[in-house]
Design a protein around this motif. Structure first.
Motif, short mmCIF file in Angstrom:
data_model
loop_
_atom_site.label_atom_id
_atom_site.label_comp_id
_atom_site.label_asym_id
_atom_site.label_seq_id
_atom_site.Cartn_x
_atom_site.Cartn_y
_atom_site.Cartn_z
N ILE A 21 0.74 -1.17 -0.18
CA ILE A 21 0.01 0.04 0.21
C ILE A 21 0.84 1.18 -0.11
CG2 ILE A 21 -1.66 1.24 1.25
CD1 ILE A 21 -3.12 -1.12 1.87
N HIS A 22 2.07 1.20 0.69
CA HIS A 22 2.98 2.42 0.78
C HIS A 22 3.38 2.63 -0.78
CE1 HIS A 22 5.99 5.07 1.85
NE2 HIS A 22 6.89 4.63 1.32
N LEU A 23 3.66 1.53 -1.34
CA LEU A 23 4.34 1.71 -2.78
C LEU A 23 3.23 2.25 -3.75
CD1 LEU A 23 6.87 -1.56 -3.30
CD2 LEU A 23 7.24 1.13 -3.04
N LEU A 24 1.94 1.79 -3.46
CA LEU A 24 0.68 2.29 -4.20
C LEU A 24 0.69 3.81 -3.86
CD1 LEU A 24 -2.55 0.78 -4.44
CD2 LEU A 24 -2.66 3.18 -3.91
N CYS B 33 3.25 5.73 -3.34
CA CYS B 33 4.80 6.57 -3.95
C CYS B 33 4.27 6.49 -5.34
CB CYS B 33 5.76 5.51 -3.63
SG CYS B 33 6.18 5.58 -1.79
N ALA B 34 3.73 5.75 -5.81
CA ALA B 34 3.35 5.63 -7.25
C ALA B 34 2.52 6.99 -7.67
CB ALA B 34 2.82 4.37 -7.80
N ARG B 35 1.55 6.88 -6.79
CA ARG B 35 0.62 8.29 -6.98
C ARG B 35 1.28 9.47 -6.79
NH1 ARG B 35 -4.01 5.37 -3.77
NH2 ARG B 35 -5.44 4.92 -5.51
N LYS B 36 2.08 9.62 -5.81
CA LYS B 36 2.98 10.73 -5.77
C LYS B 36 3.94 11.20 -7.03
CE LYS B 36 3.33 10.59 -0.79
NZ LYS B 36 3.95 10.24 0.43
N GLN B 37 4.23 10.06 -7.70
CA GLN B 37 5.03 10.48 -8.86
C GLN B 37 4.12 10.44 -10.12
OE1 GLN B 37 8.46 10.53 -8.95
NE2 GLN B 37 8.11 10.16 -6.91
N ALA B 38 2.66 10.78 -9.88
CA ALA B 38 1.80 11.24 -10.80
C ALA B 38 1.50 9.86 -11.71
CB ALA B 38 2.22 12.13 -11.86
N LEU B 39 1.63 8.63 -11.26
CA LEU B 39 1.47 7.43 -11.88
C LEU B 39 -0.10 7.01 -11.45
CD1 LEU B 39 4.80 5.63 -11.58
CD2 LEU B 39 3.81 6.78 -13.46
N ARG B 40 -0.74 6.58 -12.28
CA ARG B 40 -2.20 6.07 -11.98
C ARG B 40 -2.19 4.49 -11.74
NH1 ARG B 40 -7.09 4.16 -14.07
NH2 ARG B 40 -8.70 5.21 -13.23
N PRO B 41 -2.52 3.99 -10.32
CA PRO B 41 -2.60 2.87 -10.03
C PRO B 41 -3.59 2.06 -11.28
CG PRO B 41 -2.83 3.86 -8.23
CD PRO B 41 -3.09 5.06 -9.29
N ASP B 42 -3.22 0.67 -11.51
CA ASP B 42 -3.96 0.03 -12.37
C ASP B 42 -4.32 -1.33 -11.70
OD1 ASP B 42 -1.75 -1.55 -12.45
OD2 ASP B 42 -1.25 -1.39 -14.65
N ALA B 43 -4.85 -2.33 -12.48
CA ALA B 43 -5.64 -3.60 -11.83
C ALA B 43 -4.30 -4.06 -10.97
CB ALA B 43 -6.24 -4.27 -12.74
N ARG B 44 -2.98 -4.28 -11.94
CA ARG B 44 -1.81 -5.08 -11.22
C ARG B 44 -1.46 -4.54 -9.85
NH1 ARG B 44 0.48 -5.38 -17.08
NH2 ARG B 44 -0.56 -7.52 -17.65
N THR B 45 -1.71 -3.05 -9.80
CA THR B 45 -1.30 -2.40 -8.88
C THR B 45 -2.08 -2.89 -7.46
OG1 THR B 45 -0.89 -0.41 -10.10
CG2 THR B 45 -0.81 -0.10 -7.59
N PHE B 46 -3.40 -3.03 -7.54
CA PHE B 46 -4.38 -3.19 -6.63
C PHE B 46 -4.15 -4.66 -6.54
CE2 PHE B 46 -6.23 0.89 -7.36
CZ PHE B 46 -6.55 1.49 -6.08
N THR B 47 -3.89 -5.60 -7.39
CA THR B 47 -3.89 -6.92 -7.17
C THR B 47 -2.71 -7.45 -6.29
OG1 THR B 47 -4.79 -7.44 -9.35
CG2 THR B 47 -3.45 -9.16 -8.42
N ALA B 48 -1.82 -6.68 -6.47
CA ALA B 48 -0.53 -7.09 -5.35
C ALA B 48 -1.09 -6.46 -4.17
CB ALA B 48 0.89 -6.28 -6.23
N ALA B 49 -1.50 -5.36 -3.93
CA ALA B 49 -1.83 -5.08 -2.57
C ALA B 49 -2.80 -6.08 -1.95
CB ALA B 49 -2.39 -3.73 -2.51
#
Length: 169
Positions: A110-113, A115-131
């Motif tokens: 969840i922390h990496l999720l 961090c990705a948002r702070k880098q202006a990256l939009r989470p995708d299904a893989r992001t949430f699947t890992a969490a």
């Protein structure tokens, strides 16, 4: 044994010293064989061979660590991105997050999720699947349900794995 398998087993860091494509191939091969330490060594040696580190090489090295359940090394690589003037992409974060989730370390995923948002990256299904996957072993079903809700709010379509993992948690 098929010829491709023989070649993959014979890969050494020296095999990858010519082009970025050859480096990526060797890193991927090491990852498939769970030879994470050789992948990390090769990754750090790439600049010595006058090959510029790019996000593809970076992600291949993180993936090799993830496949071997070496989350510490995956995260070390993620933190080292700036040293190589590489901007991690969503694949970088997703792969490191998957490494955490294998050990049930959902908080780190969840922390990496975040961090990705702070880098202006939009989470995708893989992001949430890992969490979500990280919540199974510790039985954190409330977190899995919250992540599923976040996916829906962000209009990311959960796959059957996310639903199954949420139920399993």
């Amino acid at each position: 044994m098929q010829p491709a398998q023989v070649r993959a087993k014979q890969k050494t860091p020296e095999d990858a010293s010519r082009t970025p494509r050859e480096c990526a191939s060797a890193l991927t091969s090491f990852g498939k064989q769970r030879r994470w330490s050789e992948a990390v060594s090769l990754f750090y040696d790439v600049p010595k061979h006058k090959v510029r580190v790019n996000v593809i090489l970076f992600n291949a090295a993180i993936s090799a660590c993830q496949k071997a359940a070496q989350w510490q090394h995956a995260v070390d690589l993620l933190h080292a991105a700036g040293n190589f003037r590489v901007q991690p992409d969503l694949v970088s974060y997703n792969t490191a997050s998957a490494a955490f989730s294998q050990d049930g370390m959902w908080e780190h995923s969840i922390h990496l999720l975040s961090c990705a948002r702070k880098q202006a990256l939009r989470p995708d299904a893989r992001t949430f699947t890992a969490a979500v996957r990280g919540t199974i072993r510790p039985g954190r079903w409330q977190v899995a349900v919250a992540l599923l809700g976040a996916m829906m709010r962000e209009e990311i379509v959960p796959d059957s794995f996310v639903y199954t993992s949420t139920i399993s948690a």
